[in-house]
Design an enzyme around this catalytic site. Structure first.
Site, PDB file in Angstrom:
ATOM      1  N   VAL A 270     -10.575  29.304   0.863  1.00  0.00           N
ATOM      2  CA  VAL A 270      -9.337  28.907   1.524  1.00  0.00           C
ATOM      3  C   VAL A 270      -8.929  29.966   2.546  1.00  0.00           C
ATOM      4  O   VAL A 270      -8.758  31.135   2.211  1.00  0.00           O
ATOM      5  CB  VAL A 270      -8.193  28.709   0.505  1.00  0.00           C
ATOM      6  CG1 VAL A 270      -6.895  28.353   1.226  1.00  0.00           C
ATOM      7  CG2 VAL A 270      -8.560  27.613  -0.494  1.00  0.00           C
TER       8      VAL A 270
ATOM      9  N   ASP B  87      -4.186  14.389   7.061  1.00  0.00           N
ATOM     10  CA  ASP B  87      -2.939  14.412   7.820  1.00  0.00           C
ATOM     11  C   ASP B  87      -2.366  12.998   7.925  1.00  0.00           C
ATOM     12  O   ASP B  87      -2.448  12.224   6.972  1.00  0.00           O
ATOM     13  CB  ASP B  87      -3.198  15.017   9.209  1.00  0.00           C
ATOM     14  CG  ASP B  87      -2.045  15.859   9.697  1.00  0.00           C
ATOM     15  OD1 ASP B  87      -0.995  15.271  10.039  1.00  0.00           O
ATOM     16  OD2 ASP B  87      -2.168  17.095   9.741  1.00  0.00           O
TER      17      ASP B  87
ATOM     18  N   TYR C 198      -9.068  31.451  -4.752  1.00  0.00           N
ATOM     19  CA  TYR C 198     -10.188  30.692  -4.186  1.00  0.00           C
ATOM     20  C   TYR C 198     -10.638  31.320  -2.871  1.00  0.00           C
ATOM     21  O   TYR C 198      -9.856  31.448  -1.927  1.00  0.00           O
ATOM     22  CB  TYR C 198      -9.777  29.234  -3.967  1.00  0.00           C
ATOM     23  CG  TYR C 198      -9.212  28.597  -5.215  1.00  0.00           C
ATOM     24  CD1 TYR C 198     -10.022  28.396  -6.336  1.00  0.00           C
ATOM     25  CD2 TYR C 198      -7.877  28.213  -5.294  1.00  0.00           C
ATOM     26  CE1 TYR C 198      -9.515  27.836  -7.498  1.00  0.00           C
ATOM     27  CE2 TYR C 198      -7.357  27.645  -6.450  1.00  0.00           C
ATOM     28  CZ  TYR C 198      -8.173  27.459  -7.552  1.00  0.00           C
ATOM     29  OH  TYR C 198      -7.672  26.913  -8.693  1.00  0.00           O
TER      30      TYR C 198
ATOM     31  N   HIS D 185       1.281  13.492  14.276  1.00  0.00           N
ATOM     32  CA  HIS D 185       0.960  14.847  13.837  1.00  0.00           C
ATOM     33  C   HIS D 185      -0.541  15.060  13.706  1.00  0.00           C
ATOM     34  O   HIS D 185      -1.095  16.042  14.220  1.00  0.00           O
ATOM     35  CB  HIS D 185       1.668  15.122  12.509  1.00  0.00           C
ATOM     36  CG  HIS D 185       1.630  16.534  12.061  1.00  0.00           C
ATOM     37  ND1 HIS D 185       0.768  16.985  11.092  1.00  0.00           N
ATOM     38  CD2 HIS D 185       2.365  17.607  12.426  1.00  0.00           C
ATOM     39  CE1 HIS D 185       0.967  18.278  10.887  1.00  0.00           C
ATOM     40  NE2 HIS D 185       1.938  18.680  11.683  1.00  0.00           N
TER      41      HIS D 185
ATOM     42  N   SER E 129       1.162  24.212  11.721  1.00  0.00           N
ATOM     43  CA  SER E 129       0.308  23.021  11.696  1.00  0.00           C
ATOM     44  C   SER E 129      -0.719  23.039  12.814  1.00  0.00           C
ATOM     45  O   SER E 129      -1.805  22.465  12.680  1.00  0.00           O
ATOM     46  CB  SER E 129       1.164  21.754  11.844  1.00  0.00           C
ATOM     47  OG  SER E 129       1.885  21.483  10.684  1.00  0.00           O
TER      48      SER E 129
ATOM     49  N   ASN F  33       6.170  26.692   7.743  1.00  0.00           N
ATOM     50  CA  ASN F  33       7.114  26.911   8.843  1.00  0.00           C
ATOM     51  C   ASN F  33       8.504  27.372   8.384  1.00  0.00           C
ATOM     52  O   ASN F  33       9.464  27.258   9.130  1.00  0.00           O
ATOM     53  CB  ASN F  33       7.279  25.622   9.656  1.00  0.00           C
ATOM     54  CG  ASN F  33       6.001  25.220  10.355  1.00  0.00           C
ATOM     55  OD1 ASN F  33       5.211  26.059  10.756  1.00  0.00           O
ATOM     56  ND2 ASN F  33       5.774  23.923  10.473  1.00  0.00           N
TER      57      ASN F  33
END
Length: 379
Positions: free
Chosen positions: A194, A45, A191, A78, A241, A173
């Protein structure tokens, strides 16, 4: 992928009230089983700011910046919010605490206030996290580039899968129109390590901004989310997020509980279990919130090791024939809120307190789940 991160002030006051996303959990029961101790979560991040006393004790060694910054100096804010939702410690004067306060978070800064990362730097951060031998990687960002242009990112995810590392990724978003769109790495279907996380609201429905899509696995609270900010204090923000780290925190609790089993759980089993024990809104998965809203308490109460992906619940009169409609963007009172308000006027006084929250039947169901009285994930 922040929606309104700029509204949060650094060095803010603590928020003394317990956030709604924590009020829905029996935290004492949850943390009696696991606090996430021994689990390392890489947060790819904007960094994790060591100036916030609630998150500083959770920051582990090995952090790195991929944009010539300092991983423990977050000038965007963030990443500090994301990390706080995972592992913030309790603090006098603040009602906020992370889902897994015993876990360790590793700051991998691949975006700063001066330079934005890209899919290649994201891939480099994932590969670095694999070398650190973390248990979980949280990615609260993504790209809508076509998969054929994301070779290094896909290779990094395969690298993580080979080392049994779970990747928790936000769905995006851009869901205001209700139109489906792919956001990677959350939308990679090939995958099994994930976990794609959408944002849910207080009614366990898709938050209007949350990106719907075929690859959405599960949802987590993403509206009015309280967390830590640089230089200390708390603020409120929203977005997928902040739903992703809520799910990552739940995964950390589950992984920690089974960390010393003769055969630790694989990322695929962790994903299956979180889906099986989620709070189901409908009998099967949909493209809005996947299998439902993650329920950390129910996940810990059920020690059954999953052997397959979830199956739809048996049909009921209420669920049979129902059509799933994407949540629409609303201003002011949403349809769900309006229905809840009207129901309060209809029900008798004896049920008023329960109906004002989510309805008596759902409250009873949730209580049974959280106390371990329900058989989660039944076919």
């Amino acid at each position: 992928m922040p929606l309104n991160s700029g509204e949060c002030k650094f060095g803010a006051d603590d928020i003394p009230e317990t956030p709604w996303s924590l009020q829905r959990l029996l935290t004492k029961q949850m943390w009696a089983q696991s606090t996430g101790k021994g689990v390392r979560v890489a947060v790819i991040d904007t960094g994790i700011d060591a100036g916030n006393p609630q998150i500083k004790p959770a920051i582990g060694s090995g952090g790195k910046s991929f944009v010539k910054g300092k991983p423990t100096d977050d000038r965007v804010g963030h990443g500090t919010k994301v990390a706080g939702i995972i592992a913030a410690h309790s603090k006098s004067g603040s009602g906020f605490v992370g889902i897994a306060p015993g876990a360790t978070v590793i700051p991998l800064q691949q975006t700063s206030d001066e330079k934005a990362g890209n899919s290649d730097s994201l891939a480099a951060a994932i590969n670095y996290a694999v070398r650190l031998k973390v248990n979980v990687i949280n990615i609260s960002q993504g790209t809508d580039a076509s998969p054929d242009k994301l070779g290094p990112l896909q290779a990094a995810i395969r690298n993580a899968a080979a080392q049994n590392i779970l990747i928790v990724a936000s769905a995006g978003n851009d869901g205001a129109s209700g139109k489906e769109k792919n956001m990677y790495p959350a939308s990679f279907q090939q995958y099994d390590n994930v976990l794609s996380v959408a944002a849910s609201d207080r009614n366990n429905e898709r938050a209007p901004f949350s990106q719907p899509g075929e690859r959405v696995d599960i949802a987590a609270p993403g509206v009015d989310m309280v967390s830590t900010v640089p230089d200390g204090g708390n603020c409120v923000d929203q977005g997928t997020s902040f739903a992703a780290p809520y799910a990552a925190g739940a995964a950390a609790l589950l992984i920690a509980k089974h960390l010393h089993d003769p055969k630790p759980w694989t990322p695929r089993e962790v994903i299956w279990h979180l889906e099986q024990t989620a709070e189901r809104v409908r009998r099967e998965a949909d493209h809005n919130i996947g299998w439902g809203v993650v329920d950390p308490v129910a996940a810990l109460n059920d020690d059954t090791r999953p052997t397959a992906s979830p199956k739809p619940d048996k049909p009921t009169n209420a669920a049979a024939g129902s059509n799933i409609q994407p949540a629409a963007v609303t201003f002011g009172e949403s349809p769900e809120e309006r229905r809840a308000r009207i129901s309060i006027y209809i029900v008798g006084a004896g049920l008023l307190a329960v109906a004002a929250v989510v309805g008596s039947s759902i409250a009873i169901r949730d209580w049974r789940r959280k106390t371990g009285l329900n058989n989660h994930g039944e076919a």
